[in-house]
Design an enzyme around this catalytic site. Structure first.
Site, PDB file in Angstrom:
ATOM      1  CB  ILE A  73     -74.074 -98.733 -14.270  1.00  0.00           C
ATOM      2  CG1 ILE A  73     -73.745 -99.145 -12.811  1.00  0.00           C
ATOM      3  CG2 ILE A  73     -72.913 -97.969 -14.921  1.00  0.00           C
ATOM      4  CD1 ILE A  73     -73.631 -97.994 -11.814  1.00  0.00           C
ATOM      5  N   GLY A 117    -105.548 -84.707 -24.917  1.00  0.00           N
ATOM      6  CA  GLY A 117    -106.694 -85.598 -24.708  1.00  0.00           C
ATOM      7  C   GLY A 117    -106.339 -87.039 -25.037  1.00  0.00           C
ATOM      8  N   GLY A 118    -107.290 -87.784 -25.614  1.00  0.00           N
ATOM      9  CA  GLY A 118    -107.107 -89.223 -25.846  1.00  0.00           C
ATOM     10  C   GLY A 118    -105.877 -89.570 -26.665  1.00  0.00           C
ATOM     11  CD  GLU A 156     -76.464 -87.366 -12.958  1.00  0.00           C
ATOM     12  OE1 GLU A 156     -75.964 -86.281 -12.648  1.00  0.00           O
ATOM     13  OE2 GLU A 156     -76.306 -87.909 -14.070  1.00  0.00           O
ATOM     14  N   GLY A 157     -79.346 -88.222  -7.497  1.00  0.00           N
ATOM     15  CA  GLY A 157     -79.843 -87.672  -6.235  1.00  0.00           C
ATOM     16  C   GLY A 157     -81.340 -87.411  -6.330  1.00  0.00           C
TER      17      GLY A 157
HETATM   18  N1  COS Z   1     -68.511 -81.304  -3.095  1.00  0.00           N
HETATM   19  C1  COS Z   1     -67.343 -81.549  -2.455  1.00  0.00           C
HETATM   20  N2  COS Z   1     -67.277 -82.264  -1.296  1.00  0.00           N
HETATM   21  C2  COS Z   1     -68.437 -82.724  -0.789  1.00  0.00           C
HETATM   22  C3  COS Z   1     -69.676 -82.495  -1.401  1.00  0.00           C
HETATM   23  C4  COS Z   1     -69.683 -81.749  -2.607  1.00  0.00           C
HETATM   24  N3  COS Z   1     -70.830 -81.491  -3.242  1.00  0.00           N
HETATM   25  N4  COS Z   1     -70.661 -83.083  -0.656  1.00  0.00           N
HETATM   26  C5  COS Z   1     -70.050 -83.650   0.389  1.00  0.00           C
HETATM   27  N5  COS Z   1     -68.707 -83.444   0.315  1.00  0.00           N
HETATM   28  C6  COS Z   1     -67.686 -83.842   1.267  1.00  0.00           C
HETATM   29  C7  COS Z   1     -67.998 -83.202   2.631  1.00  0.00           C
HETATM   30  O1  COS Z   1     -67.398 -81.924   2.739  1.00  0.00           O
HETATM   31  C8  COS Z   1     -67.371 -84.187   3.582  1.00  0.00           C
HETATM   32  O2  COS Z   1     -65.969 -83.993   3.648  1.00  0.00           O
HETATM   33  P1  COS Z   1     -65.224 -83.783   5.065  1.00  0.00           P
HETATM   34  O3  COS Z   1     -65.482 -85.066   5.803  1.00  0.00           O
HETATM   35  O4  COS Z   1     -63.810 -83.577   4.680  1.00  0.00           O
HETATM   36  O5  COS Z   1     -65.893 -82.601   5.671  1.00  0.00           O
HETATM   37  C9  COS Z   1     -67.593 -85.533   2.901  1.00  0.00           C
HETATM   38  O6  COS Z   1     -67.756 -85.252   1.506  1.00  0.00           O
HETATM   39  C10 COS Z   1     -68.808 -86.250   3.421  1.00  0.00           C
HETATM   40  O7  COS Z   1     -69.936 -85.443   3.176  1.00  0.00           O
HETATM   41  P2  COS Z   1     -71.304 -85.581   3.974  1.00  0.00           P
HETATM   42  O8  COS Z   1     -71.055 -85.574   5.421  1.00  0.00           O
HETATM   43  O9  COS Z   1     -72.220 -84.561   3.402  1.00  0.00           O
HETATM   44  O10 COS Z   1     -71.775 -87.042   3.535  1.00  0.00           O
HETATM   45  P3  COS Z   1     -73.155 -87.773   3.775  1.00  0.00           P
HETATM   46  O11 COS Z   1     -72.872 -89.204   3.942  1.00  0.00           O
HETATM   47  O12 COS Z   1     -73.942 -87.032   4.826  1.00  0.00           O
HETATM   48  O13 COS Z   1     -73.880 -87.676   2.363  1.00  0.00           O
HETATM   49  C11 COS Z   1     -75.374 -86.792   0.718  1.00  0.00           C
HETATM   50  C12 COS Z   1     -74.351 -86.531   1.817  1.00  0.00           C
HETATM   51  C13 COS Z   1     -76.675 -87.379   1.228  1.00  0.00           C
HETATM   52  C14 COS Z   1     -75.626 -85.396   0.148  1.00  0.00           C
HETATM   53  C15 COS Z   1     -74.767 -87.713  -0.365  1.00  0.00           C
HETATM   54  O14 COS Z   1     -74.652 -89.025   0.109  1.00  0.00           O
HETATM   55  C16 COS Z   1     -75.573 -87.739  -1.640  1.00  0.00           C
HETATM   56  O15 COS Z   1     -75.463 -86.836  -2.482  1.00  0.00           O
HETATM   57  N6  COS Z   1     -76.395 -88.811  -1.835  1.00  0.00           N
HETATM   58  C17 COS Z   1     -77.078 -89.021  -3.089  1.00  0.00           C
HETATM   59  C18 COS Z   1     -76.206 -89.819  -3.996  1.00  0.00           C
HETATM   60  C19 COS Z   1     -76.626 -89.735  -5.407  1.00  0.00           C
HETATM   61  O16 COS Z   1     -76.851 -88.664  -5.958  1.00  0.00           O
HETATM   62  N7  COS Z   1     -76.712 -90.907  -6.044  1.00  0.00           N
HETATM   63  C20 COS Z   1     -76.991 -90.990  -7.432  1.00  0.00           C
HETATM   64  C21 COS Z   1     -75.832 -91.664  -8.080  1.00  0.00           C
HETATM   65  S1  COS Z   1     -75.622 -91.350  -9.759  1.00  0.00           S
HETATM   66  S2  COS Z   1     -77.308 -91.888 -10.578  1.00  0.00           S
END
Ligand code: COS
Length: 380
Positions: free
Chosen positions: A157, A339-340, A363-364
């Protein structure tokens, strides 16, 4: 890219550039070495309106557009990527969701101080078993009649030890999966909540990062952001903006490294002339410049899409993926040109290379950005 910017945007860039040169850059190496949190700088950035760049003025922000926000993060990160990250988290992951999803009382109580630099926020989504698979969070928020009792652990965090409030995600109904996650605003001094030890990181060392442990943390209903079950969407919406911020941070670090390499190449004499006169070095600098320009354009495209309204998830993922890959290439080349001495702490390029790596992770990860881009391609 100057011809794409309005006079107002150029003025914002001038202001933050001057501030960064005078107040941020001089202590960057020492803060990195000592892992020192830049509290005084943040206070001053708050006074200038940069803790809530896009937050509307009536909620304590600067009321600027997303393009201006990317310029702010870019310029700050050229001087010190740690400050860039802290600002980006507070802007994108705290102020943005509070403004978009908060009720009026919540905005008055939490957004106004967060956007004006009087409170710092931390975004608590990641857990030991929920990193890329963000929907798998195990932290539970159980209703107790008056509010919720939260138990669980968050990790990695940013701002965790130095913030005043957490935007925290917990399951309110595990059976509903993604639809059973809710978001909560939790003040740092809440009983039962404890920040763990600071992570000892490779880069971004003056920004603190720690785990957060919650044991029977009581949160009133009025601190829930959005409806029950909206938490995942709030988190993903915040991360869309956050990824533009991190892409801007990567562009800033790369620009900083390119500037350092250019200056060093003009000074360093070998074989009787400055190495900048050798085509081998000029071509490296040219390739670096092209990469920085390309990444900055992708950031601009994502930011303008956000400014015009509508979903910008894919554009943000494209910008972050390209910019984080780019910054590693550019910082490595910048170090190579030195370089070094580039491998020593006498020059800032080694710090820039260490700071660059994490842009591919937080953030992903780059793998998650590719997943988002590929999924959008398949939906066309
Ligand atoms: N904006 C708005 N809604 C979103 C969205 C976005 N960018 N991305 C997903 N959603 C919504 C979807 O529309 C879906 O809603 P419905 O069920 O109503 O259709 C719901 O959220 C679930 O989405 P999804 O099916 O895409 O979820 P997944 O579990 O497949 O996860 C990923 C998708 C992998 C993209 C997501 O888990 C992710 O971004 N992971 C990385 C997390 C991350 O960045 N961590 C870092 C933390 S801060 S350092």
């Amino acid at each position: 890219m100057d011809h794409l910017l309005t006079e107002d945007q150029k003025m914002v860039r001038r202001t933050i550039r001057e501030f960064a040169a005078e107040k941020i850059q001089p202590g960057a190496a020492e803060r990195d070495e000592k892992e020192e949190f830049p509290a005084e700088i943040l206070k001053q950035l708050g006074e200038l309106g940069f803790m809530g760049v896009t937050t509307s003025e009536r909620y304590g922000g600067a009321g600027l557009d997303m393009v201006s926000y990317t310029l702010v993060i870019d310029e700050i990160s050229q001087a010190d990527a740690s400050v860039g990250l802290i600002i980006s988290v507070n802007n994108s992951l705290i102020c943005h969701p509070l403004e978009k999803f908060g009720r009026e009382e919540q905005k008055q109580k939490w957004l106004v101080p967060a956007a004006s630099g009087k409170m710092l926020g931390a975004f608590c989504l990641t857990e030991p078993d929920a990193g890329s698979d963000a929907a798998n969070i195990q932290t539970m928020a159980e209703p107790d009649g008056k509010g919720y009792v939260i138990n669980g652990t968050k990790n990695f965090i940013t701002n965790g030890q130095n913030c005043d409030l957490y935007l925290l995600f917990a399951a309110t109904d595990r059976a509903k999966g993604v639809g059973g996650i809710s978001a909560f605003i939790v003040p740092r001094n809440t009983e039962g909540l404890r920040a763990g030890a600071k992570e000892r990181k490779m880069g971004i060392r003056s920004s603190d990062c720690c785990s957060i442990v919650m044991e029977d943390v009581r949160v009133p209903v009025e601190n829930r952001l959005g409806d029950e079950g909206m938490g995942f969407k709030i988190a993903m919406t915040a991360l869309d903006s956050g990824r533009i911020g991190i892409a801007s941070q990567a562009v800033g670090v790369a620009q900083g490294a390119l500037d350092q390499a250019k200056a060093y190449a003009k000074l360093r004499v070998q074989f009787g002339r400055p190495i900048a006169e050798f085509q081998a070095i000029q071509f490296k600098l040219a390739d670096m410049d092209v990469l920085v320009h390309a990444a900055r354009m992708l950031v601009y495209l994502a930011a303008t899409k956000k400014d015009r309204g509508g979903r910008f998830t894919t554009e943000a993922a494209i910008a972050k993926l390209f910019a984080s890959d780019m910054v590693l290439k550019v910082t490595q080349e910048a170090l190579q040109i030195h370089g070094g001495v580039g491998y020593t702490k006498d020059y800032p390029v080694e710090r820039m290379l260490r700071d660059a790596k994490v842009t591919e992770i937080y953030e992903g990860t780059s793998e998650i950005q590719r997943f988002i881009i590929a999924r959008s391609l398949m939906q066309d």
